[in-house]
Design a protein around this motif. Sequence first.
Motif, PDB file in Angstrom:
ATOM      1  N   GLU A   1       3.456  75.122 119.688  1.00  0.00           N
ATOM      2  CA  GLU A   1       2.112  75.628 119.436  1.00  0.00           C
ATOM      3  C   GLU A   1       1.146  74.925 120.367  1.00  0.00           C
TER       4      GLU A   1
ATOM      5  N   THR B   1      -0.468  84.033 127.495  1.00  0.00           N
ATOM      6  CA  THR B   1      -0.858  82.909 126.639  1.00  0.00           C
ATOM      7  C   THR B   1      -2.378  82.780 126.575  1.00  0.00           C
ATOM      8  N   PRO B   2      -2.897  82.020 125.589  1.00  0.00           N
ATOM      9  CA  PRO B   2      -4.349  81.815 125.505  1.00  0.00           C
ATOM     10  C   PRO B   2      -4.943  81.215 126.772  1.00  0.00           C
TER      11      PRO B   2
ATOM     12  N   GLN C   1      -8.282  78.735 122.109  1.00  0.00           N
ATOM     13  CA  GLN C   1      -7.674  78.695 120.772  1.00  0.00           C
ATOM     14  C   GLN C   1      -6.157  78.622 120.899  1.00  0.00           C
TER      15      GLN C   1
ATOM     16  N   MET D   1      -1.590  76.151 115.474  1.00  0.00           N
ATOM     17  CA  MET D   1      -2.041  77.497 115.813  1.00  0.00           C
ATOM     18  C   MET D   1      -3.334  77.815 115.067  1.00  0.00           C
ATOM     19  N   GLY D   2      -4.304  78.378 115.789  1.00  0.00           N
ATOM     20  CA  GLY D   2      -5.586  78.729 115.203  1.00  0.00           C
ATOM     21  C   GLY D   2      -6.678  77.712 115.453  1.00  0.00           C
TER      22      GLY D   2
ATOM     23  N   SER E   1      -2.168  78.841 120.021  1.00  0.00           N
ATOM     24  CA  SER E   1      -1.338  79.887 119.443  1.00  0.00           C
ATOM     25  C   SER E   1       0.118  79.446 119.490  1.00  0.00           C
ATOM     26  N   SER E   2       1.002  80.242 118.900  1.00  0.00           N
ATOM     27  CA  SER E   2       2.428  79.980 118.998  1.00  0.00           C
ATOM     28  C   SER E   2       2.901  80.437 120.374  1.00  0.00           C
TER      29      SER E   2
END
Length: 412
Positions: free
Chosen positions: A124, A146-147, A211, A189-190, A213-214
């Motif tokens: 994560e 990905t983010p 942010q 995550m989050g 994430s997984s």
Amino acid sequence: MQEVTKNSGFKKARQTLGIIFSMSLLFGIGYLLGYKGYLVSLDKFPIVTVDRSYQPERELDFSLFWDVWDRLENGYYDKSKIKHGDMVYGAIKGMVSSVGDPYTVFFTPKENAIVQEDLNGNFEGVGIQIDFKDSALTIVSALPGTPAQAAGVLPGDQIIKIIDRSNNVDKFTERMSLQEAIALIRGKMGTSVTLTIKRSGEDDLQEFDIQRSSINVPSVKLGYVGENESLAHVNVMKFGGETKAEWQKVVAEIVARQTKGVILDVRNNPGGYLTGAIEVATEFIADGNVVTEAMADDRRQEYKVYGGGKLYRVPLVVLVNEGSASASEILAGAIKDHKRGKLVGAKTFGKGTIQEPQALTNGAGLHLTISKWLTPNGVWINGAGLEPDIVVEDNSDTEVDEQLEKAIELLR
């Protein structure tokens, strides 16, 4: 690592070395991309305990160490921060960092677990690969989907500062270890992390609020491009534990489809197991050396292709860029020196050393630089990178992948 406690035994230990470090060192064969190590379960290998007690002939004086220890323990205002285990870990980190090599690193158990997450490809975080470039913490790649990629960070961006308000983190990256940076950037995550970025050619720093994430990082992706999709576009994103099986499936499909040519894409591939790089090289190079390890005592060890490749006669182009590092540079260097295919894109990252991972007690670890690696022609690319045969800059302002388009053109 057991916490150090204040008792008569502890005082007696000061009269010798101060601490007896009992290290469980794991020895074996096999190689990790830039790392000497295992590609299999560690619990199957013998464990050797090394007792590092005081050796009078070294004339070591630890009085300053214990003076500082006592001053910190007795005088620091917040006693909750005095944790003997962390103090020992910190002392070891300082000792290891004294050699000035960003790749020779001591890992706490938590940090060492991150190394395994990297190779497994499941964690994560924000989805960036980072490393040191000219002593600056640098983004090697932002992984697709990905983010980090969505936020707009780019390979070559330098991370100046890491901010995680939910965990009260606000730290500059100067003198920060690679694993500390990774641990700070990753998280549940989050939640969010803010990276302060210095971008080449720009005066002002930029902040990216990302942010977490997984993240599931695949090893190999296969697609088809060109006229009538006659060319295989194989994106090797890392050389991890699962790469061999994924690569074998891709090769079988390419052979069955009888593709006209292969575009091997190692752009933004930060490395992984050396065995994976040799496995891929074996499919294209019929005979010869893939990489040479040069030790400090002038010994050299060559690692050759395994033989039995299925793509010897298939036309090949390799895509590289500044995010191609370590094992991906080993693969690209072998292809280039054997004149098996053209390298297209931008100059690679330039990591030319080999680290041996040593497992220590309680899950801690040490990555120790033990040698450097050379291309088949004897070139050490450390700090310089590999120059592509055909330089093509990818224009980020367009949706066209100029480097891929050039590879397609060469294979028509």
